[in-house]
Each structure stands twice: as structure tokens, then as C-alpha cells.
Design a protein around this motif. Structure first.
Motif, mmCIF file in Angstrom:
data_model
loop_
_atom_site.group_PDB
_atom_site.id
_atom_site.type_symbol
_atom_site.label_atom_id
_atom_site.label_comp_id
_atom_site.label_asym_id
_atom_site.label_seq_id
_atom_site.Cartn_x
_atom_site.Cartn_y
_atom_site.Cartn_z
ATOM 1 N N HIS A 250 2.986 -12.201 -9.578
ATOM 2 C CA HIS A 250 2.944 -10.726 -9.543
ATOM 3 C C HIS A 250 4.359 -10.199 -9.785
ATOM 4 C CE1 HIS A 250 -1.148 -10.831 -7.872
ATOM 5 N NE2 HIS A 250 -0.715 -11.717 -6.983
ATOM 6 N N PRO A 251 4.805 -10.092 -11.039
ATOM 7 C CA PRO A 251 6.178 -9.630 -11.319
ATOM 8 C C PRO A 251 6.520 -8.298 -10.669
ATOM 9 C CG PRO A 251 5.151 -10.490 -13.305
ATOM 10 C CD PRO A 251 4.070 -10.420 -12.262
ATOM 11 N N VAL A 252 5.513 -7.454 -10.441
ATOM 12 C CA VAL A 252 5.775 -6.147 -9.850
ATOM 13 C C VAL A 252 6.363 -6.283 -8.448
ATOM 14 C CG1 VAL A 252 3.467 -5.887 -8.839
ATOM 15 C CG2 VAL A 252 4.786 -3.855 -9.465
ATOM 16 N N VAL A 253 6.070 -7.386 -7.761
ATOM 17 C CA VAL A 253 6.617 -7.585 -6.418
ATOM 18 C C VAL A 253 8.143 -7.710 -6.493
ATOM 19 C CG1 VAL A 253 6.702 -9.131 -4.428
ATOM 20 C CG2 VAL A 253 4.517 -8.639 -5.531
ATOM 21 N N GLY A 254 8.656 -8.443 -7.479
ATOM 22 C CA GLY A 254 10.099 -8.569 -7.643
ATOM 23 C C GLY A 254 10.743 -7.244 -8.002
ATOM 24 N N GLU A 255 10.104 -6.503 -8.901
ATOM 25 C CA GLU A 255 10.641 -5.207 -9.305
ATOM 26 C C GLU A 255 10.665 -4.241 -8.122
ATOM 27 O OE1 GLU A 255 8.007 -4.015 -12.396
ATOM 28 O OE2 GLU A 255 8.473 -5.728 -13.695
ATOM 29 N N PHE B 142 5.722 -2.425 1.174
ATOM 30 C CA PHE B 142 4.331 -2.808 0.953
ATOM 31 C C PHE B 142 3.516 -1.688 0.308
ATOM 32 C CE2 PHE B 142 5.692 -5.948 3.943
ATOM 33 C CZ PHE B 142 4.924 -7.066 3.649
ATOM 34 N N SER B 143 3.692 -0.459 0.763
ATOM 35 C CA SER B 143 2.873 0.642 0.264
ATOM 36 C C SER B 143 3.240 1.071 -1.147
ATOM 37 C CB SER B 143 2.965 1.845 1.218
ATOM 38 O OG SER B 143 2.306 1.551 2.432
ATOM 39 N N GLN B 144 4.256 0.449 -1.710
ATOM 40 C CA GLN B 144 4.591 0.702 -3.106
ATOM 41 C C GLN B 144 3.843 -0.248 -4.040
ATOM 42 O OE1 GLN B 144 8.952 1.022 -3.624
ATOM 43 N NE2 GLN B 144 9.066 1.194 -1.409
ATOM 44 N N LEU B 145 3.105 -1.184 -3.442
ATOM 45 C CA LEU B 145 2.372 -2.182 -4.213
ATOM 46 C C LEU B 145 0.890 -1.857 -4.260
ATOM 47 C CD1 LEU B 145 4.041 -5.349 -2.659
ATOM 48 C CD2 LEU B 145 4.499 -4.407 -4.928
ATOM 49 N N GLU B 146 0.229 -2.301 -5.334
ATOM 50 C CA GLU B 146 -1.214 -2.170 -5.412
ATOM 51 C C GLU B 146 -1.870 -3.290 -4.602
ATOM 52 O OE1 GLU B 146 -2.163 -2.035 -9.550
ATOM 53 O OE2 GLU B 146 -1.194 -0.085 -9.852
ATOM 54 N N LEU C 224 1.914 -10.469 -0.807
ATOM 55 C CA LEU C 224 3.156 -10.349 -0.037
ATOM 56 C C LEU C 224 2.887 -10.494 1.457
ATOM 57 C CD1 LEU C 224 6.180 -9.872 -0.238
ATOM 58 C CD2 LEU C 224 5.759 -7.417 -0.145
ATOM 59 N N LEU C 225 1.824 -9.874 1.927
ATOM 60 C CA LEU C 225 1.468 -9.988 3.336
ATOM 61 C C LEU C 225 1.194 -11.442 3.712
ATOM 62 C CD1 LEU C 225 0.776 -8.768 6.058
ATOM 63 C CD2 LEU C 225 -1.481 -8.160 5.167
ATOM 64 N N LEU D 233 -6.206 0.194 3.302
ATOM 65 C CA LEU D 233 -5.649 1.324 4.048
ATOM 66 C C LEU D 233 -4.236 1.704 3.609
ATOM 67 C CD1 LEU D 233 -6.788 0.471 7.695
ATOM 68 C CD2 LEU D 233 -7.694 2.271 6.211
ATOM 69 N N TYR D 234 -3.422 0.692 3.268
ATOM 70 C CA TYR D 234 -1.985 0.948 3.126
ATOM 71 C C TYR D 234 -1.393 0.665 1.754
ATOM 72 C CZ TYR D 234 -1.800 1.688 8.139
ATOM 73 O OH TYR D 234 -1.987 2.197 9.398
ATOM 74 N N ALA D 235 -2.086 -0.067 0.890
ATOM 75 C CA ALA D 235 -1.531 -0.346 -0.437
ATOM 76 C C ALA D 235 -1.607 0.902 -1.306
ATOM 77 C CB ALA D 235 -2.292 -1.494 -1.094
ATOM 78 N N ARG D 236 -0.806 0.914 -2.358
ATOM 79 C CA ARG D 236 -0.856 2.025 -3.316
ATOM 80 C C ARG D 236 -2.174 1.952 -4.066
ATOM 81 N NH1 ARG D 236 0.820 2.841 -8.639
ATOM 82 N NH2 ARG D 236 1.723 0.764 -8.790
ATOM 83 N N GLN D 237 -2.868 3.072 -4.116
ATOM 84 C CA GLN D 237 -4.185 3.087 -4.748
ATOM 85 C C GLN D 237 -4.079 3.460 -6.219
ATOM 86 O OE1 GLN D 237 -6.817 2.106 -2.860
ATOM 87 N NE2 GLN D 237 -5.303 1.826 -1.230
ATOM 88 N N ASP D 238 -4.879 2.807 -7.032
ATOM 89 C CA ASP D 238 -5.001 3.204 -8.434
ATOM 90 C C ASP D 238 -5.889 4.441 -8.493
ATOM 91 O OD1 ASP D 238 -3.441 1.443 -9.878
ATOM 92 O OD2 ASP D 238 -4.969 -0.113 -9.848
ATOM 93 N N THR D 239 -5.290 5.578 -8.798
ATOM 94 C CA THR D 239 -6.045 6.834 -8.818
ATOM 95 C C THR D 239 -6.330 7.243 -10.260
ATOM 96 O OG1 THR D 239 -4.884 7.502 -6.814
ATOM 97 C CG2 THR D 239 -6.068 9.218 -8.026
ATOM 98 N N PRO D 240 -7.598 7.338 -10.651
ATOM 99 C CA PRO D 240 -7.931 7.763 -12.016
ATOM 100 C C PRO D 240 -7.364 9.136 -12.325
ATOM 101 C CG PRO D 240 -9.863 6.924 -10.845
ATOM 102 C CD PRO D 240 -8.783 7.097 -9.830
ATOM 103 N N LYS D 241 -7.133 9.375 -13.599
ATOM 104 C CA LYS D 241 -6.609 10.673 -14.004
ATOM 105 C C LYS D 241 -7.559 11.772 -13.556
ATOM 106 C CE LYS D 241 -3.886 9.293 -18.029
ATOM 107 N NZ LYS D 241 -3.689 9.465 -19.473
ATOM 108 N N GLY D 242 -6.974 12.825 -12.982
ATOM 109 C CA GLY D 242 -7.761 13.953 -12.528
ATOM 110 C C GLY D 242 -8.286 13.806 -11.117
ATOM 111 N N ALA D 243 -8.179 12.569 -10.568
ATOM 112 C CA ALA D 243 -8.664 12.340 -9.196
ATOM 113 C C ALA D 243 -7.497 12.379 -8.229
ATOM 114 C CB ALA D 243 -9.384 10.989 -9.114
ATOM 115 N N THR D 244 -7.807 12.472 -6.958
ATOM 116 C CA THR D 244 -6.772 12.479 -5.923
ATOM 117 C C THR D 244 -7.027 11.345 -4.945
ATOM 118 O OG1 THR D 244 -8.071 14.027 -4.604
ATOM 119 C CG2 THR D 244 -6.404 14.963 -6.085
ATOM 120 N N ALA D 245 -5.970 10.936 -4.252
ATOM 121 C CA ALA D 245 -6.107 9.866 -3.265
ATOM 122 C C ALA D 245 -7.018 10.311 -2.123
ATOM 123 C CB ALA D 245 -4.728 9.462 -2.716
#
Length: 360
Positions: free
Chosen positions: A195-200, A90-94, A101-102, A65-77
Motif C-alpha cells: 500500500h504505497p499510500v501508507v508511506g506517502e 490512520f484517518s487519512q487512509l482508506e 496499518l492497524l 468508523l474511522y478510515a477515510r471514506q471514498d465519497t462519490p461525487k455529489g455525495a457527502t460523508a
């Protein structure tokens, strides 16, 4: 509804480690999540993890519901996800980093009068208020405590602890029974290894939070709209320096505009005979470096870090392209620079310097 979550937590605990408690908790957490109350759902999820450490269903639901979604090119959330409120950080993470993190959050209960954070102590975690209310208090000259703000449900605070164990700048005390999600930095660092992206993301979150506070409160930038402040935040770069570091050298061409987020720096004027005079120290929210940029002349003073300092720098080119095109901001910086030059002129002429704002 200030005690809704607290009552639900107590009810689940009274049921014990049973399938009934898990099923009841899942149903309530799912309902809260789908109705746009992610913090309560996340808090209840922590209770479910205490009852069943291997529990993942609610974590997966929240991530979907709340994580950042991987959206294919040309598709929408998906519209459903877009309709729900975002959860800061949290919502900046996949999905997978979101769940990790949760999974390391702690649910804490505080009674009225109990400190969540104490001024001067090392910062080791950040907090999010799920229910209740707290006051932010700072000790001022003479030992008096002054209340700076009251925070309620959904507020974040203590985010400097995500990147540094710097001493706390204020005390945060519960004014009524309060539930908070606590994120210890040691746990954050542990999942960052996987998950290095969590630190970034946490560093970017910290930077954006501090910058938003400073831009909102600094008189120089109040002329900007929220959209303009957001655009400006994207071109500042974060810098951290140790105590004793020289940020600006008198006589050298200024390389940018600096915005002090945390710590203390002191401008020092070096007289022709070698004698040095220190001006009033600059602290959180202060701007410096504007004189050299606006007037195209060498820096009028050396600025040295008195403590470890977190600051933002707007490079000369970016300054000229963006801020210089904002007439009201440019005028505010010119007023500030003129005041500082007046103080410097008094200092050089031997006249007494006014005991007010002596920033350079």
C-alpha cells in the motif's frame, strides 16, 4: 479511567484463547470505538489479534468508523462517521490501508521509571499513548537532564522514526503505568510495499507534525492564527540533505526561506581576504535565508549542514505572495535580519561579537 484498558487486557488474557475472550473483547472494543475512544479500541484490537491472528471483524469495524471514506461525487460523508474524532495518521487512509496499518501495531506496557525512548539511540518506531503519562527529557550542558514536557493519553511522539533512523533527540520516560501503541518503521516499510499510500501518508504526517511544533514555538510565526499556520504549512516543501551539503552560498541570490526541523547547520562568513568565521550553529526551530529575501541582496553567509538535516523551504515566489503580506510576520523577520546584520557588521569591523544569538 486511567487503568480501564489495562484491566480489560488483563481480564481477556486471563480468559485464555477462547471464544469467550474474543466475544468479550469485540464487545468492549466496539463500544469504545462507537463512543469516540479509537485508541483504546485499537489497543484492544491488538489483544484480539494475539488471541486470534486471523481476527478481522474488529479491524473492519474500526476501519468503517474511522478510515477515510471514498465519497462519490455529489455525495457527502455519513453523519455517523463525521461525528467521531479523527485518528491522526490512520484517518487519512482508506479502508484497506487503514486495516493493514492497524494490523502491524504493537501494544506495549511500561512501568513508572521505564524509558520508552532513550536520547541518542537510533529511532526505529513511533508511539501513541493510550493510557498513562510520560515525561520528555533532554540532556543539557553540564549533563543535567531537563524536563521539556509531560504527555498524556492520545499524544504522539517519535514520529521522525517514520522516515529516518536519526538519533533520538530526547528521552521519554513513563511517570506512571503506561500503555502505548508502537509502530516500528520496518513494519511500516513492509506494508508500504503493498500500500504505497501508507508511506506517502506517514511522510506527510511527520512533516505536518514537525512543522506544527516549529510554527507554534518560533517567535517569528506566533503572530499567525492556527488557521494561518495551517495554510502556511501547505506551501512549505520538505527537504533532507546530508552532512556537508551547502544549503545557501554566500554571494548568491537567496532562493527561499528555510525552517530547520531537525539537525544542525552552521553559517560561515567568508572575509575578503579569504579567512572564514563561523557563527553560532542553528538548530531545530531556527529560520534562515530571510536577509536575502527581505532586502533583495545576495546571501551574507554560507550555510552548511553539519549533520543530516530535515528542513522546510518556502520558495521566493511563495514567500513574496504569502508571508510578505503578513505585516507582523514580516516585521518579526525584519527584526531578526537586522540583528544578524548587526552581528555581521561587528564581525567585519573587527569588534568582538556578542556571545548571544549570532544567527545569520
Amino acid at each position: 479511567m486511567s487503568d480501564v484498558l489495562h484491566q480489560e487486557v488483563e481480564r481477556l488474557k486471563s480468559l485464555g484463547r477462547t471464544p469467550e475472550a474474543i466475544a468479550a473483547g469485540e464487545a468492549v472494543a466496539s463500544d469504545w470505538a462507537r463512543r469516540g475512544q479509537p485508541l483504546r479500541a485499537m489497543a484492544l484490537c491488538r489483544v484480539l489479534l494475539q488471541l486470534e491472528p486471523a481476527h478481522v471483524r474488529t479491524l473492519q469495524l474500526l476501519a468503517d468508523l474511522y478510515a477515510r471514506q471514498d465519497t462519490p461525487k455529489g455525495a457527502t460523508a455519513t453523519p455517523a462517521a463525521g461525528a467521531l474524532p479523527r485518528v491522526p495518521l490512520f484517518s487519512q487512509l482508506e479502508r484497506e490501508p487503514f486495516m493493514a496499518l492497524l494490523g502491524v501495531l504493537e501494544l506495549r506496557t511500561f512501568q513508572p521509571g521505564q524509558n520508552l525512548i532513550t536520547e541518542g539511540e537510533p529511532g526505529r518506531s513511533t508511539f501513541t499513548l493510550v493510557e498513562g503519562q510520560v515525561d520528555v527529557m533532554r540532556q543539557v550542558e553540564g549533563g543535567e537532564r531537563r524536563t521539556l514536557a509531560s504527555l498524556g493519553e492520545g499524544e504522539f511522539f517519535g514520529e521522525i522514526a517514520l522516515v529516518s533512523e536519526s538519533p533520538r533527540m530526547a528521552t521519554v520516560v513513563a511517570t506512571r503505568r503506561t500503555l502505548a501503541l508502537e509502530l516500528p518503521r520496518t513494519r511500516l516499510e513492509r506494508i508500504t510495499l503493498k500500500h504505497p499510500v501508507v508511506g506517502e501518508t506517514s511522510r506527510a504526517f511527520y512533516r505536518d507534525r514537525l512543522l506544527a511544533n516549529v510554527l507554534r514555538s518560533n517567535p517569528v510565526f506566533t503572530a499567525l492564527s492556527p488557521e494561518q499556520r495551517q495554510a502556511l504549512s501547505n506551501i512549505f516543501e520538505m527537504r533532507t540533505v546530508a552532512a556537508g551539503h551547502v544549503i545557501i552560498e554566500q554571494g548568491q541570490k537567496g532562493d527561499g526561506l528555510y525552517l530547520l526541523l531537525q539537525g544542525q547547520v552552521t553559517p560561515v562568513f567568508r572575509h575578503p581576504d579569504g579567512k572564514q568565521t563561523a557563527f553560532t550553529s542553528l538548530r531545530e526551530g531556527d529560520v534562515f535565508g530571510e536577509i536575502s529575501l527581505l532586502l533583495g541582496q545576495p546571501a551574507t553567509a554560507t550555510v552548511r549542514a553539519e549533520t543530516s538535516v530535515h528542513m522546510l523551504r518556502l520558495a521566493r515566489d511563495a514567500f513574496e505572495q504569502y508571508l510578505a503580506s503578513q505585516p507582523r510576520v514580516r516585521a518579526a523577520l525584519m527584526r531578526l535580519g537586522t540583528e544578524r546584520l548587526l552581528q555581521l557588521s561587528k564581525l567585519m569591523s573587527g569588534r568582538a561579537v556578542h556571545e548571544g544569538d549570532q544567527r545569520v
